[in-house]
Write a protein that holds these residues in place. Sequence first.
Motif, short mmCIF file in Angstrom:
data_model
loop_
_atom_site.label_atom_id
_atom_site.label_comp_id
_atom_site.label_asym_id
_atom_site.label_seq_id
_atom_site.Cartn_x
_atom_site.Cartn_y
_atom_site.Cartn_z
N CYS A 1 0.61 -1.16 -0.04
CA CYS A 1 -0.06 0.02 0.03
C CYS A 1 0.90 1.33 -0.03
CB CYS A 1 -0.81 -0.09 1.36
SG CYS A 1 -1.99 1.36 1.03
N VAL A 2 0.51 2.21 -0.86
CA VAL A 2 1.27 3.44 -0.77
C VAL A 2 0.07 4.62 -0.95
CG1 VAL A 2 2.66 5.01 -2.23
CG2 VAL A 2 3.24 2.80 -2.28
N GLY A 3 0.30 5.28 0.37
CA GLY A 3 -0.90 6.25 0.75
C GLY A 3 -2.09 5.27 1.13
N SER A 4 -3.22 5.65 0.13
CA SER A 4 -4.36 4.79 0.42
C SER A 4 -4.70 3.85 -0.89
CB SER A 4 -5.64 5.62 0.85
OG SER A 4 -5.82 6.43 -0.67
N LYS A 5 -3.42 3.71 -1.64
CA LYS A 5 -3.78 2.80 -2.79
C LYS A 5 -3.08 1.54 -2.76
CE LYS A 5 -6.19 5.97 -4.97
NZ LYS A 5 -7.77 5.61 -5.01
N TRP A 6 -3.65 0.25 -3.27
CA TRP A 6 -3.04 -0.78 -3.22
C TRP A 6 -2.49 -1.11 -4.43
CZ3 TRP A 6 -2.02 -3.82 1.03
CH2 TRP A 6 -2.77 -3.62 2.14
N PRO B 1 -2.62 1.46 -9.31
CA PRO B 1 -3.22 1.47 -8.07
C PRO B 1 -4.86 0.80 -8.02
CG PRO B 1 -3.49 3.64 -8.81
CD PRO B 1 -2.79 2.93 -9.95
#
Length: 67
Positions: A22-27, A39
């Motif tokens: 996960c980066v920020g709120s994106k998977w 993402p």
Amino acid sequence: MEIQHRAGEAGPVPFRSSRFFCVGSKWYFTTREGFDSGPFASRQRAEIGLKRFLNVVRLMPEEPQVH
């Protein structure tokens, strides 16, 4: 978590990590070849994306092996 051999493996069990991150709120998911896809809005969506990716890869013809 108990580390186990996979079918056909011998010797020490190699390090393994999750295919999902996960980066920020994106998977995203990653492949052994280093391909990252995303993402996705959630981990569940990333898991679905990976299943679809693997199904496509299974449909591809194998490359001829040169010896």
